[in-house]
Structures are given as structure tokens and as C-alpha cells.
Design an enzyme around this catalytic site. Structure first.
Site: not given
Ligand code: SAH
Ligand code: SF4
Length: 340
Positions: A90, A103, A110, A114, A117, A212-213, A288, A332
Site C-alpha cells: 500500500e 507515504c 515487517c 511492534c 502496528c 520511532s521512539l 490509529n 500511520c
């Protein structure tokens, strides 16, 4: 076997065509057609000789992606592309006045896993080639008339686990003879693959970098980002110092704000303490929804968190980013190809 020429740098094109008996200067003509003109029909590449056109037609692949579906909501469009081996990725286009941000995905799925996500939940499927990364951008450039102003590697995947292809594609985007996007218009976001951040600095790549913290201490970060056990927050701060020394554009830390996970007042204060005098940018992203146990904090909680950060921050800048496109799951962290 056909050669996939989309994604080739000039030297690779030269090698290919010289090996096949054509003059070297033809490579820059092809490069020009592929990236400057974003042309994917060989018959329209006017200045190529007839025998070179025939060679390319018989032996090369110019387009690596096929559009499978497109969903639009207000000024955000989500594209679902199919790769040559029938996998899906995407890409999102977001228009906000004269700003047009794309984006891009760097992997199918992945491996970083995480917990908050949607892409992470797919697991790792494959690295995208430089051509597949470029074709996401080229497709949108050809199909949406508003000029693209910003490119972010914040779609599916961890760009620094596909370092070679991501950097190769970014270099072609940046090349004045290629797509000609200034390096400060290109941002790579990473979950914090420290050796690759180090390589990025050593390679003297000038693109913007975001980390990305997502937590203000290792205990919480270990829970939501397992990769923290390998490269904890102290390592991220150390490498970001090195990055900031070498660059005009300072590093950005992203902080996805998740209800009752990392959104307390003490989280806000600890975060300010961590980033004190780091000269970074802090990007706060309200979470999100992805259909699991995590939730976005209430608006009051979000505003309270932001207020505390505003009151306590010292030596870094703050930005709040409300994701566009959450109504079409294009925000995101919502990208996954299970359903669109
Ligand atoms: N793998 C890279 C880039 C892709 S993720 C990275 O992790 O940085 C891009 C951004 O989306 C990251 O900052 C990530 O923390 C954030 N993100 C992931 N899931 C999210 C979600 N559900 N809501 C809001 N942001 C999310
Ligand atoms: Fe991968 Fe980034 Fe999602 Fe983590 S947030 S699983 S690194 S895409």
C-alpha cells in the site's frame, strides 16, 4: 529472462546496454525516460534507435507494479499495488493545500513486530526492490496532477532492514537527472536499527531521518517494541547525537500516543527529560486503531499530554501529527493488505 530496468542506476543501465552491443550514451537516454519523464511505454521513447527499442521490448520490464485498488477519502488516497509475484503493498497520497506527501512502503509486511502496528501483525514477507519502491512514487506522479512535495518512508515495512534498496531508490529520487527531489524532501523513518543508522551517517546520506521512539522508558518500549531489547533507548539517543552532529536537519523522534500505555503525565515528563537539549524534533502521533487491544487516548488526555510536554520541554521542538486517512485505514500504522 527479462531484465527489470526500473530501479537501475545509470552505471547498471550502461553495463546492460553495452554488453548487448549498444552505445554507452543510450543509457542516459533510457535513464531520462524512466525517471525524469516517468515514461513506461518504450514506443514513446522517441530518441531511442529502433533496434534498441526492439531490444528493450523483448528483454526488459519497465513497470514493476500494477494498480489493484484505489480508495479515496477527502484529500487522501490509498493505493493497493500488486507486485509481479502477486504480493500486495500500500502507498498513500495526502494532499493538504499545496503540500502533497507520499507515504511509501519499503517491504511487504515487517519483521519488527511492534505490537500497535498493523503491518507488524502481517509478519515479514519480502523486501521491495528499488524499482518497486520507485514505481509507487512514479505511479502517483503520473496519476495525480498536484506536484509531490514530500516523500516519506513511513508505509509498510522497516526501511533500514531493506537499506540497500531504500537508499538506492532514494538516490534516484534525489538525482537531478532522475526524479530531482531535494534531499530535504525525503524522510526515512526507522524503528531504530542502530547499525544501519550508523551506516546511514557514515555513508553521508543527507535525507531526513525519523526514529520511532514511542515510549519514555525501556520498560514500556520493551513491551510495545520488542526490538528495544536489542537497541534500547540509550543507544538511540547516542546515535541520534552522532546524526545531529553530521547534519543540518536534526533528527525527528516519533511518539505514537496510546491510551493507558504511554500517555500518563509522568510519561510526558520523562519524555522531556530524555530529549532535553537533544535539538531534535518530537512528533506526537495519536494512535490509529488497528483492531486489537490498543486505543487512542481521549482528546482531553491527548491535549493534557501535549500541554505537559509544551510546558516542560527544553532544547527540542514539538509537532503534533493527526494522521490523515484513518477513515480508509490509511493512517500511520494501519497499512496491511489483509483487507482494504
Ligand atoms: N518501520 C518504520 C516506518 C513505518 S511505520 C518505523 O517504525 O518507523 C511509520 C510510523 O507509524 C512509525 O512512527 C510508527 O511508530 C507509526 N505507527 C505504527 N503503528 C501506528 C498506529 N497504529 N497508529 C499511529 N501510528 C503508528
Ligand atoms: Fe514495522 Fe514500523 Fe510497524 Fe514497527 S511500526 S512493525 S517497524 S512498520
Amino acid at each position: 529472462m527479462k531484465y527489470t530496468i526500473k530501479g537501475m542506476q545509470i552505471e547498471e543501465l550502461e553495463k546492460l546496454i553495452v554488453t548487448n552491443g549498444f552505445s554507452k550514451f543510450r543509457a542516459s537516454q533510457i535513464y531520462n525516460w524512466l525517471y525524469k519523464n516517468c515514461e513506461d511505454k518504450i514506443e514513446l521513447m522517441e530518441n531511442l534507435s529502433t533496434d534498441l527499442k526492439v531490444f528493450l521490448k523483448d528483454n526488459s520490464i519497465l513497470s514493476t507494479l500494477e494498480l489493484s485498488k484505489k480508495v479515496e477519502f477527502e484529500n487522501t488516497t490509498k493505493f493497493l499495488f500488486k507486485t509481479k509475484n502477486n504480493q500486495f503493498i500500500e502507498t498513500v497520497s495526502m494532499i493538504d493545500d499545496d503540500k502533497h506527501t507520499i507515504c511509501l512502503s519499503s517491504q511487504v509486511g515487517c519483521s519488527v513486530d511492534c505490537d500497535f502496528c498493523a503491518t507488524g501483525k502481517m509478519g515479514f514477507i519480502k523486501n521491495l526492490s528499488a524499482g518497486e519502491i520507485l514505481d509507487q512514487l512514479i505511479y502517483i506522479k503520473r496519476n495525480i496532477s498536484q506536484p509531490i512535495t514530500n516523500i516519506v518512508f513511513m508505509g509498510m515495512g522497516e526501511p533500514f532492514l531493506n537499506y540497500k534498496n531504500v537508499i538506492k531508490s532514494a538516490d534516484i529520487m534525489n538525482d537531478a537527472l532522475g526524479l530531482n527531489f531535494g534531499y530535504n524532501r525525503i524522510t526515512i523513518s526507522t524503528a531504530g536499527i542502530v547499525p544501519k543508522i550508523n551506516q546511514f551517517i557514515e555513508d553521508q546520506k543527507k535525507y531526513n531521518l525519523a526514529i520511532s521512539l514511542n515510549a519514555s522508558n525501556d520498560k514500556i518500549r520493551n513491551e510495545i517494541m520488542p526490538i528495544n531489547k536489542k537497541w534500547p533507548i540509550s543507544e538511540l539517543l547516542k546515535i541520534s547525537k552522532k546524526f545531529n552532529k553530521s547534519k543540518k536537519n536534526k533528527i525527528t523522534f516519533e511518539y505514537v500516543l496510546i491510551d493507558s500505555v504511554n500517555d500518563s503525565e509522568s510519561d510526558a515528563i520523562q519524555l522531556c527529560e530524555l530529549l532535553k537539549n537533544s535539538h531534535c524534533k518530537l512528533n506526537i502521533i495519536p494512535f490509529n486503531y488497528i483492531g486489537n487491544q490498543y486505543k487512542r487516548p481521549s482528546e482531553d488526555k491527548i491535549n493534557n499530554f501535549i500541554d505537559i510536554v509544551h510546558k516542560n520541554h527544553q532544547g527540542f521542538r514539538i509537532l503534533v501529527r493527526w494522521s490523515k486517512g484513518i477513515d480508509i485505514n490509511a493512517g500511520c500504522g494501519q497499512l496491511s493488505t489483509k483487507e482494504i
